[in-house]
Enzyme design. Sequence first.
Site, PDB file in Angstrom:
ATOM      1  N   HIS A  93       0.864  -1.177   0.000  1.00  0.00           N
ATOM      2  CA  HIS A  93       0.000   0.000   0.000  1.00  0.00           C
ATOM      3  C   HIS A  93       0.906   1.234   0.000  1.00  0.00           C
ATOM      4  O   HIS A  93       1.612   1.492   0.977  1.00  0.00           O
ATOM      5  CB  HIS A  93      -0.864   0.023   1.262  1.00  0.00           C
ATOM      6  CG  HIS A  93      -2.076  -0.845   1.213  1.00  0.00           C
ATOM      7  ND1 HIS A  93      -2.011  -2.220   1.167  1.00  0.00           N
ATOM      8  CD2 HIS A  93      -3.406  -0.527   1.225  1.00  0.00           C
ATOM      9  CE1 HIS A  93      -3.249  -2.712   1.154  1.00  0.00           C
ATOM     10  NE2 HIS A  93      -4.114  -1.705   1.182  1.00  0.00           N
ATOM     11  N   GLU A 117      -1.195   6.123  -1.721  1.00  0.00           N
ATOM     12  CA  GLU A 117      -2.630   6.368  -1.557  1.00  0.00           C
ATOM     13  C   GLU A 117      -2.851   7.763  -0.982  1.00  0.00           C
ATOM     14  O   GLU A 117      -3.672   8.533  -1.475  1.00  0.00           O
ATOM     15  CB  GLU A 117      -3.249   5.308  -0.649  1.00  0.00           C
ATOM     16  CG  GLU A 117      -4.746   5.470  -0.458  1.00  0.00           C
ATOM     17  CD  GLU A 117      -5.339   4.391   0.436  1.00  0.00           C
ATOM     18  OE1 GLU A 117      -6.582   4.318   0.499  1.00  0.00           O
ATOM     19  OE2 GLU A 117      -4.582   3.622   1.066  1.00  0.00           O
ATOM     20  N   ASP A 148     -11.660  -3.586  -2.452  1.00  0.00           N
ATOM     21  CA  ASP A 148     -10.831  -3.178  -1.323  1.00  0.00           C
ATOM     22  C   ASP A 148     -11.489  -3.541   0.001  1.00  0.00           C
ATOM     23  O   ASP A 148     -11.210  -4.583   0.575  1.00  0.00           O
ATOM     24  CB  ASP A 148     -10.540  -1.671  -1.417  1.00  0.00           C
ATOM     25  CG  ASP A 148      -9.513  -1.187  -0.417  1.00  0.00           C
ATOM     26  OD1 ASP A 148      -8.824  -2.024   0.190  1.00  0.00           O
ATOM     27  OD2 ASP A 148      -9.385   0.037  -0.233  1.00  0.00           O
TER      28      ASP A 148
END
Length: 306
Positions: free
Chosen positions: A179, A182, A260
């Site tokens: 991740h 973002e 998600d």
Amino acid sequence: MSAAPTPAGPLGPHLHLHLEPEERKRRELGLTRRDFGSRDRFFAAHRTDRADRSRIQPGDLRRFLADVHGEQRAQGADYVELRLSPRRFLLDGMTWQEFTDTAQRVLGPLHDPVVTAVLLVNRNSPEAFIGEVTDRLGSLPRVFVGLDIAGDELAHPDVRPFVPLARAAADAGLGCTVHAGEFGPAEHVWRAVDLLGARRIGHGLSSATSPALLRRMARDAILTEVSLTSNLALGAVAAPGEHPLPALLAAGVPVAFNADVPLHSGRTLPEELALAAALLGTGPAHIHALQSRARAHRFPPRRPPG
């Protein structure tokens, strides 16, 4: 933005899906749905040191894994990679062996769709826990195919503590996704690729701000796991028209569309694909083709340990 219809039949792989065990438990207990209207509230609600956190037992985990399979079959996914965070289950009293054995026993026999597991390690994990996971990667059961470094990248931008973990994952035959980008800058994506060897990036919105990074991701076929609804819901993108998806595609970066955190967002995979079609102003067949190409970026099966 109106939702375009998605094509009938299998919708391709679903590569970025979280189990959301606490939200599932809360629903079973009849508790009110939590509101995640911002990044800060989302990460605060997922802290494992909260006194009001709903505890998850081994039976809950078995049931939730089976539920995900049924949900994804109903939605038309033909392959699923499910993110599982061991730390929260260990804090709730499970042993590592119970956690991994449960995942293998429930997910291993499943088909239509096949569901594999991606081991999620949070950026705020203590050093001792990162070391423990690093030591255990080689003995993970076969259903685990990948490693994900996730969590609040603004509060914990330094990924250097995870370099030994990422190397051990590669040695164990696990794919790596991170991740990054973002909420943070493109530099976070560069670090994920260069320091951790990530072959996929979760969200990766800020990649679009760096032409050099886009060229690198296109050249090396580093997939961006796109989750339109959660990006909008958490404020990572202010409006659909501001999402960098068109820039990623124009640069030749491979993408996959994902729900998600569907229990939080209320969005299914078919709805995500429809939203992507509306955003790009294209037909469902084009979106289905993009999603089908993402199949090449699945993390491959591993040989049994030992």
